[in-house]
Scaffold this active site. Sequence first.
Site, short mmCIF file in Angstrom:
data_model
loop_
_atom_site.label_atom_id
_atom_site.label_comp_id
_atom_site.label_asym_id
_atom_site.label_seq_id
_atom_site.Cartn_x
_atom_site.Cartn_y
_atom_site.Cartn_z
N ALA A 60 0.80 -1.22 0.00
CA ALA A 60 0.00 0.00 0.00
C ALA A 60 0.84 1.27 0.00
O ALA A 60 0.32 2.35 -0.29
CB ALA A 60 -0.92 0.02 1.22
N TYR A 61 2.12 1.17 0.33
CA TYR A 61 2.95 2.37 0.43
C TYR A 61 3.27 2.91 -0.97
O TYR A 61 4.03 2.29 -1.72
CB TYR A 61 4.25 2.08 1.19
CG TYR A 61 4.07 1.72 2.65
CD1 TYR A 61 2.87 1.94 3.33
CD2 TYR A 61 5.11 1.13 3.36
CE1 TYR A 61 2.71 1.58 4.65
CE2 TYR A 61 4.97 0.78 4.70
CZ TYR A 61 3.76 1.00 5.33
OH TYR A 61 3.62 0.65 6.65
N GLN A 62 2.70 4.04 -1.26
CA GLN A 62 2.93 4.74 -2.53
C GLN A 62 2.77 3.79 -3.72
O GLN A 62 3.61 3.72 -4.61
CB GLN A 62 4.31 5.41 -2.54
CG GLN A 62 4.52 6.40 -1.40
CD GLN A 62 3.45 7.48 -1.30
OE1 GLN A 62 2.58 7.42 -0.45
NE2 GLN A 62 3.51 8.47 -2.20
#
Length: 345
Positions: A60-62
């Site tokens: 989900a990070y960037q």
Amino acid sequence: MKYIQLGNSNLKVSRICLGCMGFGDAKNGQHSWTIDEKKTREIVKHALDLGINFFDTAIAYQSGTSEQYLGRALKDFAKRKDIVVATKFLPRTNEEIKNGITAQQHIKNQLNKSLENLGMDYVDLYIYHMWDYQTPLYDIMEGLDDMVKAGKIRYIGISNCYAYQLAQANALAEKEGFTKFISIQGHYNLIFREEEREMAKYCAENNIAMTPYSSLAGGRLSKLPDQTSKRLVEDSYARLKYDATALQDQLIIDRVIELSQKYNVSMTEISLAWLLTKVISPVVGATKMHHIDGAVKAVNLTLSNQDIAYLEELYVPHQLVGVMAQNTTATAKEEHVWSIGSQKV
């Protein structure tokens, strides 16, 4: 650097875990303050040079670019056998549910995409990012167990859950012969200590590793009142978590400042030295070199019992915030699901 066993596993991890939420394309995700690949590589290399071997990211990070930046850096700077890599997966989307994608299929798809992003054949720790109230627990545990048996995951962890949920999941795993969770990544720091109510006690009794996020409260526990950063200015999610209790929290932060001056160390060192008395390996984000330096120094700083009591004295209970506040709403509406396959019982 010092190293420690990660709960009920044979993984030996550094006492500091490098959190990678600050890595990734700033134009492609939730956060505008993340750093580019060149700076990411410098941070990762520096962390490795200082003995950090534990890295935490998420799909989900960037939009997966954090995984990509981390994976390429680790490939160039480290041997795979010498590092411990954790990543996380999200619950199914409403669209996936509508289209009949099972939890088992979802986990397999998410993991395969993360492995592609990382450029790796397996992850050491695969973390269930937040509780999925729309999916039977059996399906989640079976899906994770399938990937362990496939050799794509060594161990599994969980994040953003209640102690009863972790206990429920591991009880089901034991009953069905599935892989158990060996770690919990919850929200825990000197100004947010709600994990001490039940989670910390449960983990201590069952040798489940606590590897909390937000170890420095988004910079609040590492900066003087007149200091700022791009993240402090632009991280609206962190403000959502901390602004409501800022006045009360500042009393504790003032004591961190006082002790840092007394011992001639950074606020980071005081805050993390306290947390290291409670947990296995806190997840510490870094977007600048000195962030890593302070975190690593904290490992060798020993606070007295009096110091610890002084830091803890002014804490008052906080309402749950962030993901867990959302989970409170979900729990109120939840139909308890002990499930076999996708059938409620």
